[in-house]
Design a protein around this motif. Structure first.
Motif, mmCIF file in Angstrom:
data_model
loop_
_atom_site.group_PDB
_atom_site.id
_atom_site.type_symbol
_atom_site.label_atom_id
_atom_site.label_comp_id
_atom_site.label_asym_id
_atom_site.label_seq_id
_atom_site.Cartn_x
_atom_site.Cartn_y
_atom_site.Cartn_z
ATOM 1 N N CYS A 196 0.832 -1.203 0.000
ATOM 2 C CA CYS A 196 0.000 0.000 0.000
ATOM 3 C C CYS A 196 0.871 1.259 0.000
ATOM 4 O O CYS A 196 0.624 2.200 -0.756
ATOM 5 C CB CYS A 196 -0.919 -0.039 1.224
ATOM 6 S SG CYS A 196 -2.089 1.309 1.273
ATOM 7 N N GLU A 197 1.917 1.258 0.799
ATOM 8 C CA GLU A 197 2.840 2.400 0.827
ATOM 9 C C GLU A 197 3.552 2.576 -0.515
ATOM 10 O O GLU A 197 3.815 3.697 -0.954
ATOM 11 C CB GLU A 197 3.894 2.217 1.931
ATOM 12 C CG GLU A 197 3.348 2.517 3.312
ATOM 13 C CD GLU A 197 4.256 1.993 4.429
ATOM 14 O OE1 GLU A 197 3.870 2.142 5.592
ATOM 15 O OE2 GLU A 197 5.335 1.434 4.131
ATOM 16 N N SER A 198 3.834 1.463 -1.136
ATOM 17 C CA SER A 198 4.466 1.503 -2.448
ATOM 18 C C SER A 198 3.549 2.213 -3.458
ATOM 19 O O SER A 198 4.008 2.991 -4.301
ATOM 20 C CB SER A 198 4.811 0.070 -2.884
ATOM 21 O OG SER A 198 4.865 -0.060 -4.263
ATOM 22 N N ALA A 199 2.233 1.973 -3.335
ATOM 23 C CA ALA A 199 1.262 2.654 -4.204
ATOM 24 C C ALA A 199 1.303 4.168 -3.983
ATOM 25 O O ALA A 199 1.302 4.950 -4.943
ATOM 26 C CB ALA A 199 -0.149 2.119 -3.950
ATOM 27 N N VAL A 200 1.356 4.577 -2.724
ATOM 28 C CA VAL A 200 1.404 6.005 -2.398
ATOM 29 C C VAL A 200 2.668 6.637 -2.982
ATOM 30 O O VAL A 200 2.627 7.699 -3.605
ATOM 31 C CB VAL A 200 1.359 6.225 -0.862
ATOM 32 C CG1 VAL A 200 1.522 7.696 -0.518
ATOM 33 C CG2 VAL A 200 0.060 5.683 -0.282
ATOM 34 N N GLN A 201 3.791 5.963 -2.806
ATOM 35 C CA GLN A 201 5.070 6.496 -3.288
ATOM 36 C C GLN A 201 5.134 6.546 -4.811
ATOM 37 O O GLN A 201 5.698 7.482 -5.384
ATOM 38 C CB GLN A 201 6.222 5.663 -2.733
ATOM 39 C CG GLN A 201 6.331 5.799 -1.215
ATOM 40 C CD GLN A 201 7.349 4.850 -0.633
ATOM 41 O OE1 GLN A 201 7.855 3.952 -1.307
ATOM 42 N NE2 GLN A 201 7.656 5.031 0.649
ATOM 43 N N LEU A 202 4.549 5.542 -5.442
ATOM 44 C CA LEU A 202 4.524 5.531 -6.909
ATOM 45 C C LEU A 202 3.779 6.745 -7.439
ATOM 46 O O LEU A 202 4.179 7.368 -8.419
ATOM 47 C CB LEU A 202 3.824 4.272 -7.413
ATOM 48 C CG LEU A 202 4.681 3.049 -7.637
ATOM 49 C CD1 LEU A 202 3.809 1.918 -8.158
ATOM 50 C CD2 LEU A 202 5.796 3.329 -8.623
ATOM 51 N N ARG A 203 2.684 7.067 -6.775
ATOM 52 C CA ARG A 203 1.873 8.204 -7.199
ATOM 53 C C ARG A 203 2.605 9.520 -6.923
ATOM 54 O O ARG A 203 2.649 10.408 -7.752
ATOM 55 C CB ARG A 203 0.540 8.173 -6.443
ATOM 56 C CG ARG A 203 -0.645 8.264 -7.330
ATOM 57 C CD ARG A 203 -0.945 9.675 -7.739
ATOM 58 N NE ARG A 203 -1.376 10.469 -6.598
ATOM 59 C CZ ARG A 203 -1.219 11.778 -6.533
ATOM 60 N NH1 ARG A 203 -0.655 12.431 -7.505
ATOM 61 N NH2 ARG A 203 -1.645 12.417 -5.464
ATOM 62 N N GLU A 204 3.235 9.598 -5.755
ATOM 63 C CA GLU A 204 3.906 10.847 -5.373
ATOM 64 C C GLU A 204 5.198 11.089 -6.135
ATOM 65 O O GLU A 204 5.468 12.195 -6.569
ATOM 66 C CB GLU A 204 4.234 10.832 -3.871
ATOM 67 C CG GLU A 204 3.020 11.075 -2.993
ATOM 68 C CD GLU A 204 3.347 10.961 -1.511
ATOM 69 O OE1 GLU A 204 4.468 10.489 -1.177
ATOM 70 O OE2 GLU A 204 2.479 11.323 -0.700
ATOM 71 N N LYS A 205 6.010 10.031 -6.252
ATOM 72 C CA LYS A 205 7.372 10.229 -6.763
ATOM 73 C C LYS A 205 7.681 9.433 -8.014
ATOM 74 O O LYS A 205 8.737 9.616 -8.622
ATOM 75 C CB LYS A 205 8.385 9.824 -5.684
ATOM 76 C CG LYS A 205 8.161 10.500 -4.339
ATOM 77 C CD LYS A 205 9.325 10.213 -3.409
ATOM 78 C CE LYS A 205 9.142 10.841 -2.038
ATOM 79 N NZ LYS A 205 8.148 10.127 -1.210
ATOM 80 N N GLY A 206 6.808 8.513 -8.379
ATOM 81 C CA GLY A 206 7.074 7.678 -9.538
ATOM 82 C C GLY A 206 8.091 6.583 -9.269
ATOM 83 O O GLY A 206 8.541 5.902 -10.174
ATOM 84 N N GLU A 207 8.447 6.404 -8.001
ATOM 85 C CA GLU A 207 9.363 5.312 -7.647
ATOM 86 C C GLU A 207 9.086 4.857 -6.226
ATOM 87 O O GLU A 207 8.374 5.527 -5.484
ATOM 88 C CB GLU A 207 10.818 5.770 -7.772
ATOM 89 C CG GLU A 207 11.131 6.920 -6.821
ATOM 90 C CD GLU A 207 12.594 7.321 -6.820
ATOM 91 O OE1 GLU A 207 13.440 6.435 -6.964
ATOM 92 O OE2 GLU A 207 12.860 8.520 -6.669
#
Ligand code: HEM
Ligand code: ISQ
Length: 154
Positions: free
Chosen positions: A72-83
């Motif tokens: 779930c955190e990975s989803a948030v980071q992908l959206r925010e930073k693209g990585e």
């Protein structure tokens, strides 16, 4: 990377629905991993003295919770930073840890499949193809980041 706001919301919303039930779902998650890859049995300490998946092992619950939460955190980071960043030190720790346990890259697909099946079972009608894609992408990025750390160790 094109991980949309919508995708992030889908992962977050479904995670909120899953969270309260993780203590029970952790057993289903782990059982599914072993159904897909019975040979993984030997790697896990939860099964050291038993053939059956323990229903009240605190470690199993905590680890299962972490995997869902990190995805779930990975989803948030992908959206925010693209990585995927998670916490940098957590990634390198998990890389080294899994190498030590003897984990190999193809096994990440096993855990992915088990994660998706657990979500599908629990969410029933609420589960759909869009959610599946969002969770898959979030997991793939997390798995790629851990595998990269595993290579650093080897
Ligand atoms: C342990 C996360 C993939 C096998 C753990 C722990 C975490 C974790 C947080 C606990 C670490 C500790 O005790 O300090 C993840 C995540 C994964 C992943 C986020 C994928 C994105 C895998 C895969 C395998 C695997 C593919 C191979 C089957 C194990 C084993 C342990 C472990 C054997 C030790 C459990 C024990 O006996 O206590 N994992 N893992 N993991 N993981 Fe994973
Ligand atoms: C650790 N790593 C991957 C998957 C897991 C599932 C259940 C318990 C621990 C785990």
């Amino acid at each position: 990377v094109t991980f949309t706001e919508k995708q992030e919301a889908l992962v977050k919303e479904s995670w909120e629905l899953m969270k309260p039930k993780i203590p029970e779902l952790s057993v289903l998650f782990f059982t599914t991993i072993l159904e897909i890859a019975p040979q993984a049995k030997l790697m896990f300490s939860f099964l050291k003295d038993t053939d059956e998946v323990p229903h009240n092992n605190p470690q199993l619950k905590v680890h299962a919770m972490k995997i869902f939460k990190m995805t779930c955190e990975s989803a948030v980071q992908l959206r925010e930073k693209g990585e995927v960043v998670v916490a940098g030190s957590t990634l390198s720790y998990l890389g080294a840890f899994h190498v030590k346990k003897g984990v190999i890259d193809p096994q990440f697909e096993v855990v992915k499949e088990a994660l998706l099946r657990t979500l599908e079972t629990e969410l029933g009608d609420k589960w759909n193809e869009e959610m599946k894609c969002a969770w898959s992408e979030a997991y793939d990025h997390l798995a790629t980041a851990i595998k990269a750390e595993m290579k650093e160790v080897r």
